[in-house]
Design an enzyme around this catalytic site. Structure first.
Site, PDB file in Angstrom:
ATOM      1  N   ASP A 174     -26.081-100.692 -22.656  1.00 31.54           N
ATOM      2  CA  ASP A 174     -25.188 -99.877 -21.831  1.00 31.54           C
ATOM      3  C   ASP A 174     -25.365 -98.387 -22.160  1.00 31.54           C
ATOM      4  O   ASP A 174     -25.454 -98.018 -23.334  1.00 31.54           O
ATOM      5  CB  ASP A 174     -23.739-100.298 -22.118  1.00 31.54           C
ATOM      6  CG  ASP A 174     -22.749 -99.688 -21.143  1.00 31.54           C
ATOM      7  OD1 ASP A 174     -22.889 -99.957 -19.942  1.00 31.54           O
ATOM      8  OD2 ASP A 174     -21.852 -98.946 -21.578  1.00 31.54           O
ATOM      9  N   GLU A 182     -30.069 -99.446 -19.693  1.00 26.26           N
ATOM     10  CA  GLU A 182     -29.345 -98.912 -18.536  1.00 26.26           C
ATOM     11  C   GLU A 182     -29.320 -97.400 -18.721  1.00 26.26           C
ATOM     12  O   GLU A 182     -28.500 -96.857 -19.464  1.00 26.26           O
ATOM     13  CB  GLU A 182     -27.906 -99.444 -18.477  1.00 26.26           C
ATOM     14  CG  GLU A 182     -27.223 -99.009 -17.187  1.00 26.26           C
ATOM     15  CD  GLU A 182     -25.867 -98.351 -17.348  1.00 26.26           C
ATOM     16  OE1 GLU A 182     -25.213 -98.119 -16.319  1.00 26.26           O
ATOM     17  OE2 GLU A 182     -25.443 -98.040 -18.472  1.00 26.26           O
TER      18      GLU A 182
HETATM   19  C1  NOJ Z   1     -22.275 -98.663 -17.486  1.00 21.51           C
HETATM   20  C2  NOJ Z   1     -21.659 -99.950 -17.085  1.00 21.51           C
HETATM   21  O1  NOJ Z   1     -22.551-100.636 -16.252  1.00 21.51           O
HETATM   22  C3  NOJ Z   1     -20.362 -99.607 -16.429  1.00 21.51           C
HETATM   23  O2  NOJ Z   1     -19.786-100.714 -15.801  1.00 21.51           O
HETATM   24  C4  NOJ Z   1     -19.447 -99.024 -17.464  1.00 21.51           C
HETATM   25  O3  NOJ Z   1     -18.250 -98.616 -16.848  1.00 21.51           O
HETATM   26  C5  NOJ Z   1     -20.095 -97.808 -18.135  1.00 21.51           C
HETATM   27  N1  NOJ Z   1     -21.460 -98.044 -18.486  1.00 21.51           N
HETATM   28  C6  NOJ Z   1     -19.359 -97.441 -19.385  1.00 21.51           C
HETATM   29  O4  NOJ Z   1     -19.584 -98.408 -20.375  1.00 21.51           O
END
Ligand code: NOJ
Ligand code: MG
Length: 554
Positions: A208, A272
């Site tokens: 993440d 991500e």
């Molecule tokens: C990316 C995640 O995919 C999202 O859902 C989340 O709110 C943010 N990162 C913060 O962790």
């Protein structure tokens, strides 16, 4: 013979645990629910599942606010339930990737609680980014950074003695304090978390906010007019800082040290990272760093032939330069589902993705689904790995009529409703058309209300129905696997109208020619064309209509 590692062409299906299958009737999906439904994925023909967070959490950001990285939240089950899920998935030939959330913890995490109880300058505070405020009495935030969820990225604390005190950084919600990754304790802790889940037999991690852990020295002000979801992030002080790559070299060594016995045994790391341009993103997948990184530029590319061609071409070149496979993704839990996103008129340039409310212009559902199926037919032929988001195989649209009082995404409240937020793509999926909650669970309720259209799109209404969206996905996935398209090479074909994407993908196991008509004028198929699959329910097709795609024998 050299082995091609599994992840280079894997199709990975994202499960959002709250919204896939509820076993106990509380209206929230859970791990036993997932385990029971896994055969759906084996039949669909994907290689792996990625589970969004199911860890102990107050659920302020649906689990992306972790209070205990080594346990399962009671709402989702127990560690035993997790072990059973992994065992069942492996039995079915599905690998399991889990989320890791290293940029921030929940404010309920014991570390943050003890930081609040401790004094400024203490080792407890040094795990996070506490700073004194500016202004005469520290009443102003330490810099001008905005939170990604709206409002500012700093919250002021009340010191144990009761006076207003320091500020802490949170790039997301107030309840998600950012960790300080210059602190070795933070690095050690997260490495321990990786090992904990690797020991429980996971096959990899989705990381993440992978471009956010390291901030520029001194936390300088940012050019806040920049919209970093569509413009290059590389020069902003909170994203894509060079220091982040060192973290991933350490993580890669850990993942490699956990490779299983035998062939094709890698455990993987996928970033991500909303990083542009693609050359900067490719640095995350250099040989000694991560295996994959989501290609969000592709997700944001409009359904226009020139834009698609351009993005696909440079996406392939950028990762080839570092020897990595590309990934492709059209939907996830943070964006408007592509069956709805593509139901709007398409404009050149990368498209911003915001939530939709009942008062907003509504997408054309028919056009959206037709394009979504064609876009998926393009995506699943592309060399590399592909990510699917739960429910897209059913053609589920975004829920665009959620009442405001049902919305749970913190972005809705933090922007005072200006952003509708991401709940519309997170609505529980539909399994059995006739049942209350469409088979989501034994109860009549689901944590977000499901739109009435979901009933007709339920999995049981589509299974075995030729031409259904589920059938299109299953057919494409089978052919993709048989012909090993994910390991193939792409060649663009000349001699087709500008609005038609035309390419052949060739691997050692076969080839497919893809034609996708992104224009309005129907296009005749070559006379000798042998149709393998089509995105639309018209068989035999000799004319490729608007927003239709076809796979031909090549
Ligand atoms: C990316 C995640 O995919 C999202 O859902 C989340 O709110 C943010 N990162 C913060 O962790
Ligand atoms: Mg439940």
């Amino acid at each position: 013979m050299t082995i091609t590692p599994w992840w280079r062409d894997a199709v990975i299906y994202q499960i959002y645990p709250r919204s896939w299958a509820d076993s106990d009737g509380d209206g929230i999906g859970d791990l036993p629910g997932i385990t029971a439904r896994l055969p759906h994925l084996a039949e669909l023909g994907v290689d792996a599942v990625w589970l969004s967070p199911f860890y102990t959490s107050p659920q302020n950001d649906a689990g992306y606010d972790v209070a205990d990285y080594r346990d399962v939240d009671p709402v989702f089950g127990t560690l035993d339930d997790f072990d059973a899920l992994v065992a069942r998935a492996h039995e079915l030939g599905l690998r399991v990737v889990v989320d890791i959330v290293p940029n921030h913890t929940s404010s309920e995490h014991p570390w943050f609680r003890s930081a609040l109880a401790a004094a400024p300058g203490s080792p407890e505070r040094a795990r996070y980014l506490f700073r004194d405020g500016l202004g005469e009495s520290g009443e102003l935030p330490p810099n001008n950074w905005p939170s990604k969820f709206g409002g500012r990225a700093w919250t002021r604390v009340t010191e144990p003695g009761g006076r207003p005190g320091q500020w802490y950084l949170h790039m997301f919600d107030t309840s998600q304090p950012d960790l300080d990754w210059t602190n070795p304790e933070v690095r050690d802790e997260m490495q321990g978390v990786l090992r904990f889940w690797l020991d429980r037999d996971v096959d990899g991690f989705r990381i993440d906010v992978a471009h956010g852990m390291v901030k520029a020295d001194g936390l300088p002000d940012a050019d806040v007019d920049d919209d970093d979801s569509v413009s290059p992030t590389s020069r902003l002080p909170m994203w894509d800082q060079p220091g982040v790559h060192e973290i991933y070299r350490d993580w890669r060594r850990i993942a490699d040290s956990y490779a299983r016995e035998g062939e094709d045994a890698d455990r993987i790391l996928c970033a991500e990272a909303w990083v542009l341009p693609g050359e900067a993103l490719a640095r995350y997948v250099r040989p000694d760093e991560l295996h994959q990184s989501f290609n969000f530029e592709y997700l944001m590319t409009p359904w226009l032939a020139a834009d698609q061609r351009e993005t696909i071409t440079h996406s392939l070149e950028q990762v080839a330069a570092v020897g990595a496979p590309q990934t492709w993704v059209l939907s996830n839990h943070d964006v408007v589902r592509h069956a709805s996103r593509l139901g709007y008129p398409q404009q050149p340039g990368l498209q911003k993705i915001a939530g939709i409310g009942p008062d907003d212009p509504q997408p054309d559902a028919v056009v959206g689904l037709r394009r979504a199926r064609a876009a998926t037919a393009v995506m699943l032929a592309l060399p590399g790995s592909a990510y699917l988001f739960q429910g897209e195989e059913l053609g589920l649209p975004e829920a665009t009529h959620l009442p405001d009082d049902s919305r749970q995404d913190p972005t809705f409240a933090r922007t005072g409703g200006a952003s509708k937020g991401r709940d519309g793509c997170r609505v529980p999926v539909a399994w059995e058309g006739g049942d209350p909650s469409y088979g989501f669970g034994p109860g009549a309720q689901s944590w977000l209300p499901q739109p009435a259209e979901y009933g007709a799109l339920a999995a049981d209404r589509q299974r075995g129905v030729v031409g259904s969206t589920l059938d299109v996905y299953t057919t494409l996935l089978r052919l993709r696997r048989e012909r090993r398209l994910g390991r193939g090479e792409l060649t663009w074909l000349d001699g087709h109208p500008d609005d038609v994407l035309a390419f052949t993908v060739t691997s050692d196991e076969g080839a497919v020619t893809v034609l996708a008509n992104l224009g309005a004028t129907p296009v005749e198929l070559p006379e000798d064309a042998v149709i393998l699959a089509t995105s639309s329910d018209i068989e035999p097709v000799r004319l490729l209509g608007a927003d239709e795609a076809v796979w031909l024998d090549a």
